[in-house]
Design an enzyme around this catalytic site. Structure first.
Site, PDB file in Angstrom:
ATOM      1  N   GLY A  46     -51.776   1.935  98.176  1.00  0.00           N
ATOM      2  CA  GLY A  46     -50.651   1.041  97.946  1.00  0.00           C
ATOM      3  C   GLY A  46     -49.983   1.375  96.633  1.00  0.00           C
ATOM      4  O   GLY A  46     -50.603   1.973  95.740  1.00  0.00           O
ATOM      5  N   GLN A  51     -44.750   0.150  89.157  1.00  0.00           N
ATOM      6  CA  GLN A  51     -45.693   1.190  88.727  1.00  0.00           C
ATOM      7  C   GLN A  51     -45.005   2.526  88.478  1.00  0.00           C
ATOM      8  O   GLN A  51     -45.556   3.393  87.807  1.00  0.00           O
ATOM      9  CB  GLN A  51     -46.797   1.390  89.778  1.00  0.00           C
ATOM     10  CG  GLN A  51     -47.744   0.212  89.894  1.00  0.00           C
ATOM     11  CD  GLN A  51     -48.828   0.490  90.899  1.00  0.00           C
ATOM     12  OE1 GLN A  51     -48.636   0.267  92.092  1.00  0.00           O
ATOM     13  NE2 GLN A  51     -49.961   1.005  90.442  1.00  0.00           N
ATOM     14  N   CYS A  95     -56.893   0.634  90.545  1.00  0.00           N
ATOM     15  CA  CYS A  95     -55.427   0.675  90.511  1.00  0.00           C
ATOM     16  C   CYS A  95     -54.987   1.980  89.864  1.00  0.00           C
ATOM     17  O   CYS A  95     -55.574   2.409  88.864  1.00  0.00           O
ATOM     18  CB  CYS A  95     -54.911  -0.514  89.704  1.00  0.00           C
ATOM     19  SG  CYS A  95     -53.121  -0.551  89.541  1.00  0.00           S
ATOM     20  N   LEU A  96     -53.940   2.585  90.428  1.00  0.00           N
ATOM     21  CA  LEU A  96     -53.435   3.845  89.875  1.00  0.00           C
ATOM     22  C   LEU A  96     -52.923   3.647  88.453  1.00  0.00           C
ATOM     23  O   LEU A  96     -52.837   4.601  87.691  1.00  0.00           O
ATOM     24  CB  LEU A  96     -52.313   4.401  90.761  1.00  0.00           C
ATOM     25  CG  LEU A  96     -52.716   4.731  92.209  1.00  0.00           C
ATOM     26  CD1 LEU A  96     -51.503   5.201  92.993  1.00  0.00           C
ATOM     27  CD2 LEU A  96     -53.819   5.772  92.247  1.00  0.00           C
ATOM     28  N   HIS A 137     -52.651  -7.387  95.982  1.00  0.00           N
ATOM     29  CA  HIS A 137     -52.686  -6.570  94.758  1.00  0.00           C
ATOM     30  C   HIS A 137     -51.289  -6.019  94.428  1.00  0.00           C
ATOM     31  O   HIS A 137     -50.832  -6.098  93.286  1.00  0.00           O
ATOM     32  CB  HIS A 137     -53.699  -5.426  94.971  1.00  0.00           C
ATOM     33  CG  HIS A 137     -53.798  -4.436  93.868  1.00  0.00           C
ATOM     34  ND1 HIS A 137     -54.949  -4.231  93.139  1.00  0.00           N
ATOM     35  CD2 HIS A 137     -52.895  -3.563  93.353  1.00  0.00           C
ATOM     36  CE1 HIS A 137     -54.740  -3.305  92.219  1.00  0.00           C
ATOM     37  NE2 HIS A 137     -53.507  -2.865  92.337  1.00  0.00           N
ATOM     38  N   GLU A 138     -50.590  -5.513  95.452  1.00  0.00           N
ATOM     39  CA  GLU A 138     -49.262  -4.908  95.211  1.00  0.00           C
ATOM     40  C   GLU A 138     -48.227  -5.986  94.836  1.00  0.00           C
ATOM     41  O   GLU A 138     -47.385  -5.766  93.970  1.00  0.00           O
ATOM     42  CB  GLU A 138     -48.782  -4.136  96.443  1.00  0.00           C
ATOM     43  CG  GLU A 138     -49.681  -2.992  96.903  1.00  0.00           C
ATOM     44  CD  GLU A 138     -50.161  -2.090  95.787  1.00  0.00           C
ATOM     45  OE1 GLU A 138     -49.445  -1.896  94.779  1.00  0.00           O
ATOM     46  OE2 GLU A 138     -51.282  -1.567  95.895  1.00  0.00           O
ATOM     47  N   HIS A 141     -48.351  -6.886  91.314  1.00  0.00           N
ATOM     48  CA  HIS A 141     -47.606  -5.955  90.444  1.00  0.00           C
ATOM     49  C   HIS A 141     -46.154  -6.411  90.253  1.00  0.00           C
ATOM     50  O   HIS A 141     -45.586  -6.265  89.185  1.00  0.00           O
ATOM     51  CB  HIS A 141     -47.586  -4.544  91.050  1.00  0.00           C
ATOM     52  CG  HIS A 141     -48.804  -3.720  90.740  1.00  0.00           C
ATOM     53  ND1 HIS A 141     -49.174  -3.389  89.464  1.00  0.00           N
ATOM     54  CD2 HIS A 141     -49.725  -3.139  91.554  1.00  0.00           C
ATOM     55  CE1 HIS A 141     -50.281  -2.648  89.501  1.00  0.00           C
ATOM     56  NE2 HIS A 141     -50.633  -2.486  90.760  1.00  0.00           N
TER      57      HIS A 141
END
Ligand code: NI
Length: 182
Positions: A46, A51, A95-96, A137-138, A141
């Protein structure tokens, strides 16, 4: 085109609340395509627009694709909103944008996500398990929230300390490299 850079904690742009998308145009479609590329390249399941430094409410999710690169079927959602949360699930999240760290986070086990697709048509998804975790989660963000904001303060502080040390070391290495070229 070069891949978009993924911002990493503690970049302040990750804390911004993203803006609603008024019109789904070619620019948004291109952004979505570029975000999918980054997600598969990293690899991740995702990615949210903030991000990659864009404060717009756009996410891409694909919890099904295989590590062999097969079965890619990204869900792109514009202005996603969560409703009808049910149950609880604990998942070890990463997470990235939060390098070298994972932690257990508690979220709703089932959830409905409503938004629109890249043609501007309404899109509704009923997600459960990992997919439900990923959407939550997304969407976090988009509100400037990272998963480390949802763990204990102790665990979070330990990570923040470690991350700062790591960044300080990286900065020293850059200085050393430059020095050797003189
Ligand atoms: Ni993330």
């Amino acid at each position: 085109m070069a891949l978009l850079e993924v911002l990493q904690f503690p970049d302040p742009r990750l804390k911004r609340v993203s803006r609603k998308i008024d019109t789904v145009d070619d620019e948004i479609r291109e952004l979505a395509a570029n975000m999918c590329e980054v997600m598969y390249d990293e690899p991740g399941i995702g990615l949210a627009a903030p991000q990659v430094g864009v404060d717009l409410r756009l996410i891409v999710v694909d919890t099904e694709w295989g590590e062999d690169g097969q079965g890619k079927n990204p869900i792109v959602m514009v202005n996603p909103e969560l409703s009808e949360p049910e149950g609880k699930i604990v998942w070890e999240e990463g997470c990235l944008s939060v390098p070298d760290f994972t932690a257990d986070v508690t979220r709703a086990e089932r959830i409905v996500i409503r938004g629109s697709d890249l043609d501007g048509n309404p899109l509704e998804i009923r997600a459960e398990g990992l997919q439900a975790v990923c959407f939550q989660h997304e969407i976090d963000h988009l509100d400037g929230i990272l998963f480390i904001d949802r763990i204990s303060r102790l665990k979070r502080n330990l990570y923040v300390k470690r991350r700062k040390k790591q960044l300080a070391l990286e900065a020293e290495e850059v200085v050393d490299t430059r020095g050797s070229r003189l």
